[in-house]
Design a protein around this motif. Structure first.
Motif, PDB file in Angstrom:
ATOM      1  N   PHE A 264      34.331  29.969  33.842  1.00 14.76           N
ATOM      2  CA  PHE A 264      34.376  30.936  32.659  1.00 14.76           C
ATOM      3  C   PHE A 264      33.938  32.701  32.981  1.00 14.76           C
ATOM      4  O   PHE A 264      34.756  33.352  32.482  1.00 14.76           O
ATOM      5  CB  PHE A 264      33.953  30.667  30.587  1.00 14.76           C
ATOM      6  CG  PHE A 264      34.586  29.432  30.656  1.00 14.76           C
ATOM      7  CD1 PHE A 264      35.848  28.827  30.924  1.00 14.76           C
ATOM      8  CD2 PHE A 264      33.766  29.588  29.083  1.00 14.76           C
ATOM      9  CE1 PHE A 264      36.160  27.831  30.251  1.00 14.76           C
ATOM     10  CE2 PHE A 264      34.423  27.801  28.715  1.00 14.76           C
ATOM     11  CZ  PHE A 264      35.738  27.086  29.139  1.00 14.76           C
ATOM     12  N   SER A 265      33.346  32.718  33.603  1.00 14.71           N
ATOM     13  CA  SER A 265      32.837  34.862  33.917  1.00 14.71           C
ATOM     14  C   SER A 265      33.221  35.125  34.804  1.00 14.71           C
ATOM     15  O   SER A 265      33.754  35.714  35.162  1.00 14.71           O
ATOM     16  CB  SER A 265      31.637  34.527  34.103  1.00 14.71           C
ATOM     17  OG  SER A 265      30.892  35.616  34.468  1.00 14.71           O
ATOM     18  N   SER A 267      37.091  34.187  34.806  1.00 14.54           N
ATOM     19  CA  SER A 267      37.178  34.332  34.736  1.00 14.54           C
ATOM     20  C   SER A 267      38.018  35.757  33.408  1.00 14.54           C
ATOM     21  O   SER A 267      38.918  36.363  32.883  1.00 14.54           O
ATOM     22  CB  SER A 267      38.580  32.922  33.839  1.00 14.54           C
ATOM     23  OG  SER A 267      38.129  31.889  34.852  1.00 14.54           O
ATOM     24  N   GLY A 268      37.291  36.761  33.507  1.00 13.91           N
ATOM     25  CA  GLY A 268      36.484  37.093  32.445  1.00 13.91           C
ATOM     26  C   GLY A 268      36.505  36.685  30.951  1.00 13.91           C
ATOM     27  O   GLY A 268      37.398  37.549  30.450  1.00 13.91           O
ATOM     28  N   ILE A 269      36.860  35.002  30.771  1.00 11.59           N
ATOM     29  CA  ILE A 269      36.698  34.986  28.610  1.00 11.59           C
ATOM     30  C   ILE A 269      35.736  35.838  28.016  1.00 11.59           C
ATOM     31  O   ILE A 269      34.280  35.947  28.652  1.00 11.59           O
ATOM     32  CB  ILE A 269      35.816  33.613  28.975  1.00 11.59           C
ATOM     33  CG1 ILE A 269      36.992  32.035  30.110  1.00 11.59           C
ATOM     34  CG2 ILE A 269      35.939  33.199  27.595  1.00 11.59           C
ATOM     35  CD1 ILE A 269      38.466  32.577  29.879  1.00 11.59           C
ATOM     36  N   PRO A 270      35.897  36.709  27.110  1.00  8.02           N
ATOM     37  CA  PRO A 270      34.970  37.323  26.349  1.00  8.02           C
ATOM     38  C   PRO A 270      33.759  36.350  25.993  1.00  8.02           C
ATOM     39  O   PRO A 270      33.569  35.080  25.890  1.00  8.02           O
ATOM     40  CB  PRO A 270      35.582  37.743  25.061  1.00  8.02           C
ATOM     41  CG  PRO A 270      37.006  37.699  25.841  1.00  8.02           C
ATOM     42  CD  PRO A 270      36.987  36.743  26.712  1.00  8.02           C
ATOM     43  N   SER A 271      32.582  36.979  25.932  1.00 12.64           N
ATOM     44  CA  SER A 271      31.566  36.818  25.400  1.00 12.64           C
ATOM     45  C   SER A 271      30.350  36.836  26.159  1.00 12.64           C
ATOM     46  O   SER A 271      29.124  36.232  26.648  1.00 12.64           O
ATOM     47  CB  SER A 271      30.726  35.868  24.010  1.00 12.64           C
ATOM     48  OG  SER A 271      31.573  34.530  25.185  1.00 12.64           O
ATOM     49  N   PHE A 275      33.425  39.376  31.451  1.00 11.05           N
ATOM     50  CA  PHE A 275      34.658  39.806  31.063  1.00 11.05           C
ATOM     51  C   PHE A 275      34.457  41.751  30.846  1.00 11.05           C
ATOM     52  O   PHE A 275      35.133  41.909  30.840  1.00 11.05           O
ATOM     53  CB  PHE A 275      34.679  39.319  29.333  1.00 11.05           C
ATOM     54  CG  PHE A 275      35.822  40.228  28.345  1.00 11.05           C
ATOM     55  CD1 PHE A 275      36.613  40.305  28.688  1.00 11.05           C
ATOM     56  CD2 PHE A 275      34.731  41.028  28.086  1.00 11.05           C
ATOM     57  CE1 PHE A 275      37.491  41.479  27.398  1.00 11.05           C
ATOM     58  CE2 PHE A 275      35.731  42.152  26.919  1.00 11.05           C
ATOM     59  CZ  PHE A 275      36.772  41.770  26.624  1.00 11.05           C
ATOM     60  N   SER A 301      44.183  38.159  37.668  1.00 12.72           N
ATOM     61  CA  SER A 301      43.052  37.400  36.493  1.00 12.72           C
ATOM     62  C   SER A 301      43.693  35.958  35.947  1.00 12.72           C
ATOM     63  O   SER A 301      43.061  35.334  35.732  1.00 12.72           O
ATOM     64  CB  SER A 301      42.161  38.294  35.806  1.00 12.72           C
ATOM     65  OG  SER A 301      41.699  39.326  36.042  1.00 12.72           O
ATOM     66  N   THR A 305      42.152  32.146  36.240  1.00  9.58           N
ATOM     67  CA  THR A 305      42.074  31.752  35.119  1.00  9.58           C
ATOM     68  C   THR A 305      42.597  30.584  35.431  1.00  9.58           C
ATOM     69  O   THR A 305      42.554  29.436  35.417  1.00  9.58           O
ATOM     70  CB  THR A 305      42.628  31.908  34.258  1.00  9.58           C
ATOM     71  OG1 THR A 305      41.744  33.911  34.079  1.00  9.58           O
ATOM     72  CG2 THR A 305      42.446  31.300  32.188  1.00  9.58           C
ATOM     73  N   MET A 309      40.229  26.875  35.562  1.00  6.82           N
ATOM     74  CA  MET A 309      40.726  25.979  34.411  1.00  6.82           C
ATOM     75  C   MET A 309      41.123  24.831  34.458  1.00  6.82           C
ATOM     76  O   MET A 309      40.996  23.962  33.937  1.00  6.82           O
ATOM     77  CB  MET A 309      41.880  26.524  33.677  1.00  6.82           C
ATOM     78  CG  MET A 309      41.798  27.474  32.455  1.00  6.82           C
ATOM     79  SD  MET A 309      39.970  27.514  31.676  1.00  6.82           S
ATOM     80  CE  MET A 309      38.639  28.537  32.499  1.00  6.82           C
TER      81      MET A 309
END
Length: 370
Positions: A264-265, A267-271, A275, A301, A305, A309
């Protein structure tokens, strides 16, 4: 040896000292790659050595020209002399040699051929160390030499050329990662794609770009370390290919969660920290008038992702096809989750790191006047 050489190169005050300690770091890295003494690791080490020797030749030749122009290799002396040069043609040639040499060591496409083999055949602990420390330090050396020393007030119009290499590195890295069946090799190509994202920050030659670049250094190192360590734990259980990861998230929830957070990091997932790292370098490219490069970065990106995924889909949505008797070591997961906590913490509170790297970004305003 490797860690000491990296620290010495970081604190060096002239181009020759920087070169010597960085080559010592490369020599030490060979022992980490060849540690298991397998035929593939020996082959990968030889490939790495050949590329490093070629890179060293380029760098030494470029440094000899710079010494001839400046009469010194001290960072500040070289910078001041090069600013006053009436004829910049010889400097452009020297810059090309040095940039090409460090591009090979940084694994910028098309000089990236050694990295996937080296990281795939090395022990996972070595791959985690190389990607987190040596790989990130190579970006630092590349940025320090190009931005802070050899191009005082942007006397060379190199940002566009570097932007092209940035786009090429991102795209090639992600496309090759998409085609991989072995997860460890896929992560190796993710490292190459990250080099492209890092180059965006260098290309912008803006304080925001430097902040984003340094933030990406740290976050990228932590994330790749988590990925290689987690994949290494699973590799020890015989889980190597994509199909082997079927149902692993349900069977080993703690190990699966660590890998998913790293994915997830990436991929740039928020939080998560990844990201903010991507947001800063893409914003820096837009501010520098290179919106097209930011668009290519965003599209890459999305591609990144997609294939990451797919891994998560296999881990949680498919039934396990492989009978696994052993379980991951709980002790091995302790350092993994320490780094995972850092990814989450910097994603929620990026100012903790940004406040530390802000002075370096502000220094760029003094060195490269607008």
């Amino acid at each position: 040896m490797v860690l000491g050489s990296v620290m010495a190169a970081t604190f060096s005050g002239d181009l020759l000292t920087l070169f010597i300690f960085w080559e010592a770091c490369a020599a030490g890295s060979c022992f980490l790659i060849i540690y298991r003494r397998r035929p593939k690791s020996i082959e990968a080490c030889l490939k790495y050595l050949v590329m490093i020797i070629i890179a060293s030749g380029f760098i030494v030749y470029g440094l000899s020209m710079i010494y001839g122009l400046a009469g010194s290799l001290n960072f500040w002396t070289v910078r001041e002399v090069l600013m006053l040069l009436p004829d910049k043609r010889l400097l452009m040639i020297a810059f090309a040699f040095v940039a090409c040499g460090y591009a090979i060591e940084t694994a910028v496409v098309p000089f990236h051929m050694w990295l996937p083999d080296a990281y795939t055949t090395a022990p996972s602990s070595s791959s985690a160390f190389l990607s987190a420390v040596v790989d990130q330090a190579s970006y630092y050396v590349f940025m320090r030499v190009l931005v802070y020393i050899l191009t005082p007030p942007l006397i060379l119009n190199w940002p566009f050329t570097l932007a092209v290499f940035s786009a090429l590195t991102m795209t090639i890295g992600n496309l090759f990662a998409l085609a991989q069946d072995k997860i460890k090799r896929m992560i190796s190509y993710v490292c190459i794609a990250d080099i492209g994202y890092n180059l965006i920050g260098i290309t912008s030659v803006e304080p925001l770009g430097v902040m984003g670049n340094l933030f990406f250094f740290f976050v990228g190192g932590v994330t790749t370390a988590v990925a290689f360590m987690t994949v290494g734990i699973l590799n020890n259980l015989g889980i190597e290919r994509l199909k082997d990861f079927s149902g692993i998230g349900k069977k080993f929830p703690a190990t699966g969660l660590a890998l998913v957070l790293a994915v997830f990091s990436f991929s740039g997932i928020p939080s998560l920290a990844g990201f903010m790292a991507k947001y800063m370098v893409f914003t820096a490219a837009i501010e520098a008038g290179m919106t097209w490069l930011a668009v290519i970065g965003v599209l890459n990106s999305v591609l990144q992702t997609a294939y990451l995924m797919r891994l998560v889909h296999y881990m949680y949505a498919k039934q396990s096809r492989k009978k696994i008797v052993n379980k991951p070591s709980k002790a091995a997961l302790v350092p993994v989750y320490m780094l995972v906590a850092l990814i989450v913490l910097l994603g929620l509170y990026p100012s903790l790191l940004l406040s530390v790297i802000y002075p370096a970004a502000q220094q760029l305003s003094l060195l490269v006047p607008s």
